[in-house]
Design a protein around this motif. Structure first.
Motif, PDB file in Angstrom:
ATOM      1  N   VAL A 105      22.545  70.089  49.189  1.00 23.12           N
ATOM      2  CA  VAL A 105      23.310  69.460  49.875  1.00 23.12           C
ATOM      3  C   VAL A 105      24.002  70.220  51.231  1.00 23.12           C
ATOM      4  O   VAL A 105      25.080  71.305  50.659  1.00 23.12           O
ATOM      5  CB  VAL A 105      24.479  68.953  49.300  1.00 23.12           C
ATOM      6  N   VAL A 106      23.704  69.689  52.269  1.00 22.79           N
ATOM      7  CA  VAL A 106      23.854  70.630  53.234  1.00 22.79           C
ATOM      8  C   VAL A 106      24.348  70.122  54.225  1.00 22.79           C
ATOM      9  O   VAL A 106      23.964  68.895  54.364  1.00 22.79           O
ATOM     10  CB  VAL A 106      22.341  71.166  54.049  1.00 22.79           C
ATOM     11  N   GLU A 107      25.821  70.462  55.172  1.00 20.12           N
ATOM     12  CA  GLU A 107      26.308  70.133  55.856  1.00 20.12           C
ATOM     13  C   GLU A 107      26.738  71.440  56.696  1.00 20.12           C
ATOM     14  O   GLU A 107      26.499  72.361  57.161  1.00 20.12           O
ATOM     15  CB  GLU A 107      27.475  69.757  55.310  1.00 20.12           C
ATOM     16  N   LEU A 108      26.437  70.822  58.404  1.00 22.07           N
ATOM     17  CA  LEU A 108      25.947  71.406  59.320  1.00 22.07           C
ATOM     18  C   LEU A 108      27.595  71.253  60.395  1.00 22.07           C
ATOM     19  O   LEU A 108      27.927  70.347  60.605  1.00 22.07           O
ATOM     20  CB  LEU A 108      24.804  71.467  60.366  1.00 22.07           C
ATOM     21  N   ILE A 139      31.871  72.797  54.291  1.00 21.57           N
ATOM     22  CA  ILE A 139      32.341  72.742  52.232  1.00 21.57           C
ATOM     23  C   ILE A 139      33.160  71.273  52.196  1.00 21.57           C
ATOM     24  O   ILE A 139      33.433  70.747  51.750  1.00 21.57           O
ATOM     25  CB  ILE A 139      32.613  73.847  52.444  1.00 21.57           C
ATOM     26  N   GLN A 140      34.332  71.556  52.763  1.00 19.46           N
ATOM     27  CA  GLN A 140      35.317  70.349  52.378  1.00 19.46           C
ATOM     28  C   GLN A 140      35.023  69.180  52.558  1.00 19.46           C
ATOM     29  O   GLN A 140      35.129  68.131  52.101  1.00 19.46           O
ATOM     30  CB  GLN A 140      36.466  70.458  53.826  1.00 19.46           C
ATOM     31  N   GLN A 141      34.503  68.602  53.604  1.00 16.61           N
ATOM     32  CA  GLN A 141      33.630  67.628  54.009  1.00 16.61           C
ATOM     33  C   GLN A 141      33.010  67.174  52.875  1.00 16.61           C
ATOM     34  O   GLN A 141      32.947  65.605  52.350  1.00 16.61           O
ATOM     35  CB  GLN A 141      33.042  67.378  55.649  1.00 16.61           C
ATOM     36  N   ILE A 142      31.589  67.776  52.828  1.00 20.56           N
ATOM     37  CA  ILE A 142      30.587  67.579  51.210  1.00 20.56           C
ATOM     38  C   ILE A 142      31.053  66.920  50.205  1.00 20.56           C
ATOM     39  O   ILE A 142      31.261  66.155  49.742  1.00 20.56           O
ATOM     40  CB  ILE A 142      30.111  68.766  50.738  1.00 20.56           C
ATOM     41  N   LYS A 143      32.592  67.674  49.768  1.00 21.38           N
ATOM     42  CA  LYS A 143      33.344  67.681  48.156  1.00 21.38           C
ATOM     43  C   LYS A 143      34.255  66.196  48.956  1.00 21.38           C
ATOM     44  O   LYS A 143      34.849  64.936  48.194  1.00 21.38           O
ATOM     45  CB  LYS A 143      34.435  68.601  48.479  1.00 21.38           C
ATOM     46  N   ASP A 144      35.104  65.923  50.515  1.00 29.37           N
ATOM     47  CA  ASP A 144      36.025  64.876  50.458  1.00 29.37           C
ATOM     48  C   ASP A 144      35.085  63.369  50.358  1.00 29.37           C
ATOM     49  O   ASP A 144      35.704  61.815  49.929  1.00 29.37           O
ATOM     50  CB  ASP A 144      36.581  64.727  51.828  1.00 29.37           C
ATOM     51  N   ARG A 145      34.139  63.527  51.165  1.00 20.79           N
ATOM     52  CA  ARG A 145      33.375  62.986  50.919  1.00 20.79           C
ATOM     53  C   ARG A 145      32.920  62.075  49.667  1.00 20.79           C
ATOM     54  O   ARG A 145      30.844  61.353  49.915  1.00 20.79           O
ATOM     55  CB  ARG A 145      32.436  62.846  52.362  1.00 20.79           C
ATOM     56  N   LYS A 146      32.661  63.081  48.819  1.00 20.40           N
ATOM     57  CA  LYS A 146      31.253  62.475  47.379  1.00 20.40           C
ATOM     58  C   LYS A 146      30.573  62.868  47.575  1.00 20.40           C
ATOM     59  O   LYS A 146      29.707  62.031  46.935  1.00 20.40           O
ATOM     60  CB  LYS A 146      32.235  61.882  46.429  1.00 20.40           C
ATOM     61  N   TYR A 147      29.745  63.270  48.699  1.00 20.94           N
ATOM     62  CA  TYR A 147      28.386  63.543  48.124  1.00 20.94           C
ATOM     63  C   TYR A 147      27.381  63.674  47.574  1.00 20.94           C
ATOM     64  O   TYR A 147      26.192  62.739  46.757  1.00 20.94           O
ATOM     65  CB  TYR A 147      28.134  64.716  49.783  1.00 20.94           C
ATOM     66  N   PRO A 148      28.036  64.908  46.492  1.00 20.05           N
ATOM     67  CA  PRO A 148      26.780  65.159  45.326  1.00 20.05           C
ATOM     68  C   PRO A 148      26.392  64.194  44.493  1.00 20.05           C
ATOM     69  O   PRO A 148      25.658  63.386  44.036  1.00 20.05           O
ATOM     70  CB  PRO A 148      27.867  66.043  44.685  1.00 20.05           C
ATOM     71  N   SER A 149      27.944  63.229  44.526  1.00 18.62           N
ATOM     72  CA  SER A 149      28.124  62.113  43.621  1.00 18.62           C
ATOM     73  C   SER A 149      26.801  61.513  44.093  1.00 18.62           C
ATOM     74  O   SER A 149      26.200  60.567  42.768  1.00 18.62           O
ATOM     75  CB  SER A 149      28.739  61.634  43.514  1.00 18.62           C
ATOM     76  N   SER A 150      26.244  60.796  44.802  1.00 18.44           N
ATOM     77  CA  SER A 150      25.334  60.483  45.310  1.00 18.44           C
ATOM     78  C   SER A 150      23.887  60.450  44.928  1.00 18.44           C
ATOM     79  O   SER A 150      22.986  59.654  44.693  1.00 18.44           O
ATOM     80  CB  SER A 150      25.171  59.598  47.151  1.00 18.44           C
ATOM     81  N   ILE A 151      23.404  61.987  44.801  1.00 22.12           N
ATOM     82  CA  ILE A 151      22.279  61.852  43.663  1.00 22.12           C
ATOM     83  C   ILE A 151      22.384  63.259  42.644  1.00 22.12           C
ATOM     84  O   ILE A 151      20.784  62.826  41.846  1.00 22.12           O
ATOM     85  CB  ILE A 151      21.731  63.418  44.964  1.00 22.12           C
ATOM     86  N   SER A 152      23.069  62.380  41.726  1.00 17.83           N
ATOM     87  CA  SER A 152      23.683  63.195  40.463  1.00 17.83           C
ATOM     88  C   SER A 152      22.109  63.014  40.215  1.00 17.83           C
ATOM     89  O   SER A 152      21.877  63.033  38.756  1.00 17.83           O
ATOM     90  CB  SER A 152      24.514  62.526  39.671  1.00 17.83           C
ATOM     91  N   ASP A 153      21.075  61.648  39.880  1.00 19.23           N
ATOM     92  CA  ASP A 153      20.876  61.093  39.160  1.00 19.23           C
ATOM     93  C   ASP A 153      19.785  61.582  39.464  1.00 19.23           C
ATOM     94  O   ASP A 153      18.677  60.840  38.258  1.00 19.23           O
ATOM     95  CB  ASP A 153      20.736  59.194  39.424  1.00 19.23           C
ATOM     96  N   TYR A 154      19.403  62.240  40.469  1.00 17.05           N
ATOM     97  CA  TYR A 154      18.301  62.738  40.372  1.00 17.05           C
ATOM     98  C   TYR A 154      17.645  64.581  40.576  1.00 17.05           C
ATOM     99  O   TYR A 154      16.737  64.975  40.108  1.00 17.05           O
ATOM    100  CB  TYR A 154      18.209  63.082  42.279  1.00 17.05           C
ATOM    101  N   PRO A 202      22.604  59.198  52.907  1.00 13.52           N
ATOM    102  CA  PRO A 202      23.841  57.966  52.795  1.00 13.52           C
ATOM    103  C   PRO A 202      24.000  58.033  51.228  1.00 13.52           C
ATOM    104  O   PRO A 202      23.608  58.467  50.710  1.00 13.52           O
ATOM    105  CB  PRO A 202      23.139  56.654  52.542  1.00 13.52           C
ATOM    106  N   THR A 203      25.253  58.610  51.603  1.00  9.06           N
ATOM    107  CA  THR A 203      26.027  58.807  50.557  1.00  9.06           C
ATOM    108  C   THR A 203      27.817  57.857  50.583  1.00  9.06           C
ATOM    109  O   THR A 203      28.172  56.961  50.713  1.00  9.06           O
ATOM    110  CB  THR A 203      26.967  60.473  50.240  1.00  9.06           C
ATOM    111  N   GLY A 204      28.038  58.356  49.378  1.00 10.57           N
ATOM    112  CA  GLY A 204      29.714  57.620  49.183  1.00 10.57           C
ATOM    113  C   GLY A 204      30.872  57.234  50.157  1.00 10.57           C
ATOM    114  O   GLY A 204      31.116  56.282  50.051  1.00 10.57           O
ATOM    115  N   ARG A 205      30.823  57.974  51.066  1.00  9.18           N
ATOM    116  CA  ARG A 205      31.726  57.885  52.153  1.00  9.18           C
ATOM    117  C   ARG A 205      31.475  58.807  53.464  1.00  9.18           C
ATOM    118  O   ARG A 205      31.936  58.629  54.380  1.00  9.18           O
ATOM    119  CB  ARG A 205      33.198  58.629  51.644  1.00  9.18           C
ATOM    120  N   GLY A 206      30.225  58.498  53.397  1.00 10.23           N
ATOM    121  CA  GLY A 206      29.581  58.911  54.729  1.00 10.23           C
ATOM    122  C   GLY A 206      27.908  59.539  54.776  1.00 10.23           C
ATOM    123  O   GLY A 206      27.097  59.028  53.845  1.00 10.23           O
ATOM    124  N   PHE A 207      27.125  60.245  55.346  1.00 15.38           N
ATOM    125  CA  PHE A 207      25.918  60.735  55.605  1.00 15.38           C
ATOM    126  C   PHE A 207      25.992  61.865  55.368  1.00 15.38           C
ATOM    127  O   PHE A 207      26.245  62.837  56.563  1.00 15.38           O
ATOM    128  CB  PHE A 207      25.102  59.877  56.642  1.00 15.38           C
TER     129      PHE A 207
END
Length: 367
Positions: free
Chosen positions: A314-317, A327-342, A290-295
């Motif tokens: 962060v892998v998107e298929l 790649i654009q989906q990863i950026k648009d949905r802000k996936y990285p922000s949800s794991i920055s603490d780890y 689960p990330t900022g705007r999706g999975f």
């Protein structure tokens, strides 16, 4: 109760005599005159076939079918959270190491491991300190069709279908891959989803133990596969798009030929196996994180001791689309922000499979 049943050296006549002894104590109307309640514990359920009717007056609660005792077989998640607070331990870390047993609707933790980490503070496997470790090695090395592939898949983070009904509840009559996997479920080396009827490696502790068990009896297939997977990981870390695409294709063709591409789900099955080489440095991959705007399809989070050296992945298929879309989906949905603490650095990995050309494409970017 089942020591004689599990002991392969015990002769059948001794086992039968033992079952008759138990029957004499517990079966029929006579025992009810002097026994209010009998409570037997063991690893295996009551032995099937000839002995089934001998002790069928017991209610059984097992790792395959825990029924109303599910929440009492181990520590529940709420109990582990309380213990983590009391002993000042990182609950997320405890969860990665020791969670994973799904008993009915409960996430259940191995109580021995939880108590040990609370008192000692060491995140490691406490499993090999038990006798069952020696018992499992001969079984996972049996040459049953599909067994080794199933072990590799589960070590990589996938689940496999298993038919638990064929197991006769002893170690002498093991005759198939399903029998071995069912025995491993009863031992606690695998988790089991009663609804979906699938087996899986429950947590990091067990993943380490199974890996050690595999290495103790060298599998040529496993050694070769690890080399291929490590090449893929190195290429990913080097951001070598072409080598990553070529290596995924090679692993699919050589080791996962049974998986036919139909959609993103089948592509993800191959990806899970292909990245087995991450096991030493990363926790088990999280699917549909689960990330900022999706999975996100896959998240590989490095273990704390490797966090400064290995980036998170962060892998998107995508299937039959453009790799740039992943790649654009990863950026648009802000996936990285949800794991920055780890983690420290993060690599964004977009992978697409083109059905027409039957080729993989890959784009990797660094955050």
């Amino acid at each position: 109760w089942d020591v004689l049943i599990r002991d392969e050296a015990t002769k059948e006549d001794i086992q039968n005599e033992y079952i008759r002894f138990l029957r004499g104590i517990f079966k029929g109307t006579e025992p009810t005159k002097y026994i209010q309640l009998a409570y037997l514990t063991g690893i295996l359920p009551i032995k099937k076939e000839k002995t089934q009717s001998a002790l069928n007056n017991f209610d059984e609660f097992t790792m395959v079918s825990p029924s109303i005792l599910a929440q009492y077989i181990g520590f529940t998640e709420a109990e582990v959270q309380k213990l983590s607070n009391k002993y000042h331990k990182d609950f997320d870390k405890v969860k990665k190491w020791y969670d994973g047993y799904l008993l009915k609707d409960y996430q259940v933790y191995n109580p021995r491991a939880v108590v040990s980490v609370m008192l000692k503070g060491e995140y490691k496997s406490y499993w090999s300190e038990t006798a069952s470790y020696e018992a499992i090695v001969p079984f996972i090395n049996m040459n049953y069709d599909g067994l080794k592939t199933a072990i590799i898949e589960m070590l990589s983070g996938s689940s496999v279908k298993v038919n638990t009904a064929t197991f006769k509840n002893d170690t002498v009559n093991i005759q198939s891959k399903d029998d071995v996997l069912t025995y491993m479920i009863h031992l606690g080396y695998l988790g089991y989803d009663q609804t979906e009827k699938i087996a899986f490696v429950p947590n990091e502790e067990i993943r380490q133990e199974l890996t050690n068990a595999v290495k103790s009896k060298s599998w040529n297939e496993m050694l070769m596969f690890q080399q291929e997977s490590e090449t893929l990981l190195d290429a990913t870390l080097d951001m070598d798009n072409e080598t990553v695409a070529a290596q995924i294709e090679k692993i699919h063709n050589e080791y996962a030929s049974v998986i036919r591409y139909h959609d993103e789900n089948s592509l993800s099955s191959v990806l899970t196996i292909a990245y087995l080489g991450t096991m030493q440095y990363y926790f088990k991959p999280v699917r549909e994180f689960p990330t900022g705007r999706g999975f996100a399809d896959f998240i590989f989070i490095p273990k704390p001791e490797y966090k400064s050296v290995y980036p998170a992945l962060v892998v998107e298929l995508k299937w039959n689309q453009k790799v740039q879309t992943a790649i654009q989906q990863i950026k648009d949905r802000k996936y990285p922000s949800s794991i920055s603490d780890y983690t420290g650095d993060i690599l964004l990995v977009g992978i697409n499979y083109d059905k027409k050309s039957k080729k993989h494409q890959c784009i990797i970017e660094k955050v």
